[in-house]
Write a protein that holds these residues in place. Structure first.
Motif, PDB file in Angstrom:
ATOM      1  N   MET A  50      25.387 -37.853 -11.988  1.00 46.60           N
ATOM      2  CA  MET A  50      24.271 -36.977 -12.830  1.00 46.60           C
ATOM      3  C   MET A  50      24.020 -37.656 -14.064  1.00 46.60           C
ATOM      4  SD  MET A  50      25.242 -33.025 -11.887  1.00 46.60           S
ATOM      5  CE  MET A  50      26.825 -32.935 -12.178  1.00 46.60           C
ATOM      6  N   ASP A  51      24.906 -38.212 -14.750  1.00 47.33           N
ATOM      7  CA  ASP A  51      24.607 -39.031 -16.057  1.00 47.33           C
ATOM      8  C   ASP A  51      23.793 -40.050 -15.575  1.00 47.33           C
ATOM      9  OD1 ASP A  51      26.210 -37.105 -17.368  1.00 47.33           O
ATOM     10  OD2 ASP A  51      28.022 -38.544 -17.365  1.00 47.33           O
ATOM     11  N   GLU A  52      23.594 -40.557 -14.652  1.00 47.00           N
ATOM     12  CA  GLU A  52      22.825 -41.598 -14.283  1.00 47.00           C
ATOM     13  C   GLU A  52      21.476 -41.419 -13.612  1.00 47.00           C
ATOM     14  OE1 GLU A  52      22.860 -45.494 -11.259  1.00 47.00           O
ATOM     15  OE2 GLU A  52      24.641 -45.052 -12.429  1.00 47.00           O
ATOM     16  N   CYS A  53      21.578 -40.324 -12.911  1.00 43.87           N
ATOM     17  CA  CYS A  53      20.434 -39.963 -11.884  1.00 43.87           C
ATOM     18  C   CYS A  53      19.399 -38.971 -12.790  1.00 43.87           C
ATOM     19  CB  CYS A  53      20.877 -39.289 -10.640  1.00 43.87           C
ATOM     20  SG  CYS A  53      19.779 -38.806  -9.764  1.00 43.87           S
ATOM     21  N   ILE A  54      20.087 -37.943 -13.236  1.00 45.66           N
ATOM     22  CA  ILE A  54      19.274 -36.872 -14.077  1.00 45.66           C
ATOM     23  C   ILE A  54      19.672 -36.657 -15.487  1.00 45.66           C
ATOM     24  CG2 ILE A  54      18.655 -35.774 -11.946  1.00 45.66           C
ATOM     25  CD1 ILE A  54      21.144 -33.742 -12.622  1.00 45.66           C
ATOM     26  N   PRO A  55      19.784 -37.643 -16.353  1.00 53.49           N
ATOM     27  CA  PRO A  55      20.430 -37.580 -17.609  1.00 53.49           C
ATOM     28  C   PRO A  55      19.836 -36.740 -18.703  1.00 53.49           C
ATOM     29  CG  PRO A  55      19.112 -39.571 -17.623  1.00 53.49           C
ATOM     30  CD  PRO A  55      19.393 -39.051 -16.116  1.00 53.49           C
ATOM     31  N   GLN A  56      18.286 -36.409 -18.578  1.00 55.88           N
ATOM     32  CA  GLN A  56      17.650 -35.559 -19.403  1.00 55.88           C
ATOM     33  C   GLN A  56      17.740 -34.013 -18.821  1.00 55.88           C
ATOM     34  OE1 GLN A  56      16.692 -36.897 -22.175  1.00 55.88           O
ATOM     35  NE2 GLN A  56      17.277 -38.810 -21.604  1.00 55.88           N
ATOM     36  N   SER A  69      25.977 -25.157  -3.001  1.00 51.19           N
ATOM     37  CA  SER A  69      25.360 -26.384  -3.621  1.00 51.19           C
ATOM     38  C   SER A  69      26.298 -27.549  -3.532  1.00 51.19           C
ATOM     39  CB  SER A  69      25.047 -25.796  -5.139  1.00 51.19           C
ATOM     40  OG  SER A  69      24.629 -26.787  -5.758  1.00 51.19           O
ATOM     41  N   LEU A  70      27.539 -27.381  -3.789  1.00 50.63           N
ATOM     42  CA  LEU A  70      28.401 -28.463  -3.817  1.00 50.63           C
ATOM     43  C   LEU A  70      28.269 -29.356  -2.488  1.00 50.63           C
ATOM     44  CD1 LEU A  70      30.382 -30.315  -5.409  1.00 50.63           C
ATOM     45  CD2 LEU A  70      32.139 -28.798  -4.902  1.00 50.63           C
ATOM     46  N   GLU A  71      28.400 -28.377  -1.378  1.00 51.55           N
ATOM     47  CA  GLU A  71      28.211 -29.401  -0.242  1.00 51.55           C
ATOM     48  C   GLU A  71      26.765 -29.916   0.231  1.00 51.55           C
ATOM     49  OE1 GLU A  71      30.467 -29.697   2.198  1.00 51.55           O
ATOM     50  OE2 GLU A  71      31.850 -28.800   0.677  1.00 51.55           O
ATOM     51  N   ASP A  72      25.819 -29.195  -0.487  1.00 52.90           N
ATOM     52  CA  ASP A  72      24.351 -29.667  -0.157  1.00 52.90           C
ATOM     53  C   ASP A  72      24.340 -31.219  -1.245  1.00 52.90           C
ATOM     54  OD1 ASP A  72      23.555 -27.706   0.931  1.00 52.90           O
ATOM     55  OD2 ASP A  72      22.424 -26.815  -0.763  1.00 52.90           O
ATOM     56  N   VAL A  73      25.048 -31.293  -2.303  1.00 50.99           N
ATOM     57  CA  VAL A  73      25.392 -32.377  -3.268  1.00 50.99           C
ATOM     58  C   VAL A  73      26.232 -33.347  -2.284  1.00 50.99           C
ATOM     59  CG1 VAL A  73      26.275 -33.662  -5.323  1.00 50.99           C
ATOM     60  CG2 VAL A  73      24.882 -31.421  -5.418  1.00 50.99           C
ATOM     61  N   ARG A  74      27.121 -33.051  -1.893  1.00 54.97           N
ATOM     62  CA  ARG A  74      28.095 -34.035  -0.928  1.00 54.97           C
ATOM     63  C   ARG A  74      27.204 -34.591   0.025  1.00 54.97           C
ATOM     64  NH1 ARG A  74      33.751 -31.032  -0.508  1.00 54.97           N
ATOM     65  NH2 ARG A  74      34.369 -33.422   0.249  1.00 54.97           N
ATOM     66  N   GLY A  75      26.512 -33.628   0.827  1.00 53.59           N
ATOM     67  CA  GLY A  75      25.692 -34.355   2.097  1.00 53.59           C
ATOM     68  C   GLY A  75      24.498 -35.097   1.532  1.00 53.59           C
ATOM     69  N   ARG A  99      18.143 -35.482  -6.490  1.00 52.02           N
ATOM     70  CA  ARG A  99      17.997 -35.191  -7.810  1.00 52.02           C
ATOM     71  C   ARG A  99      17.944 -33.728  -7.884  1.00 52.02           C
ATOM     72  NH1 ARG A  99      16.349 -39.545 -10.926  1.00 52.02           N
ATOM     73  NH2 ARG A  99      15.304 -41.188  -9.820  1.00 52.02           N
ATOM     74  N   GLU A 100      17.164 -32.976  -6.811  1.00 51.26           N
ATOM     75  CA  GLU A 100      16.998 -31.589  -6.986  1.00 51.26           C
ATOM     76  C   GLU A 100      18.573 -30.910  -6.797  1.00 51.26           C
ATOM     77  OE1 GLU A 100      15.728 -28.170  -8.004  1.00 51.26           O
ATOM     78  OE2 GLU A 100      14.413 -29.862  -8.309  1.00 51.26           O
ATOM     79  N   ALA A 101      19.324 -31.478  -5.800  1.00 53.50           N
ATOM     80  CA  ALA A 101      20.493 -30.816  -5.578  1.00 53.50           C
ATOM     81  C   ALA A 101      21.530 -31.203  -6.593  1.00 53.50           C
ATOM     82  CB  ALA A 101      20.873 -31.774  -4.173  1.00 53.50           C
TER      83      ALA A 101
END
Length: 172
Positions: free
Chosen positions: A24-30, A87-93, A111-113
């Motif tokens: 998340m720090d790398e992908c969506i820092p803002q 949501s965590l399962e969505d992120v892992r997927g 990014r949205e997940a």
């Protein structure tokens, strides 16, 4: 012995959440959810495996458990806990799918997940910790800061006179 068991239980969850946080720090820092509320947590709550404990707590609540005899708080947090675990399962997927593709680019789906998970996790963190220990409200926190500022300004203006007064009131 129980402490070691807890560390063993939460360690894999902490590792997964640490990796997700790095992504998340790398992908969506803002776009990260604000975590300013964490400064209000008591010192004994802020530790390395808090995230793993929160994940475990979310799983337990989602499964129908009640946390520490707090039935009303548990019932109120249950929908959030269920949404967080989904949501965590969505992120892992999304991470699994991404691992099979180009590792240097992040899809909008991923990014949205991550954004959704981050917001839910921050909200759950505040709700869960607030249910477990007394956490100052924003108003209480503001009043405390105002008192500190006023005290510092008073000491600065009056210098040693205030300190002598305090010393005389308390006695040598």
């Amino acid at each position: 012995m129980m402490n070691r068991f807890r560390k063993w239980l939460y360690k894999p969850k902490d590792n997964v959440l640490n990796i997700i946080n790095q992504i998340m720090d790398e992908c969506i820092p803002q776009d990260r959810a604000p975590r300013d509320f964490c400064v209000k947590f008591p010192e004994e709550i802020r530790h390395d495996n808090l995230a793993g404990q929160l994940w475990f707590g979310a799983e337990c609540l989602a499964a129908g458990s009640i946390i520490m005899n707090r039935e009303l708080e548990s019932m109120a947090m249950r929908p959030l806990a269920k949404e967080l675990t989904r949501s965590l399962e969505d992120v892992r997927g999304a991470l699994r799918d991404q691992a099979l593709r180009d590792l240097n680019t992040y899809t909008e789906k991923m990014r949205e997940a991550l954004r959704h998970f981050d917001v839910l996790f921050a909200e759950f963190e505040l709700s869960y910790v607030s249910a477990m220990v007394p956490v100052k409200s924003p108003r209480e926190y503001y009043v405390q800061q105002e008192v500190i500022v006023l005290f510092c300004e008073t000491v600065e203006r009056n210098g040693k006179g205030v300190l002598k007064f305090i010393w005389n009131c308390n006695g040598p």
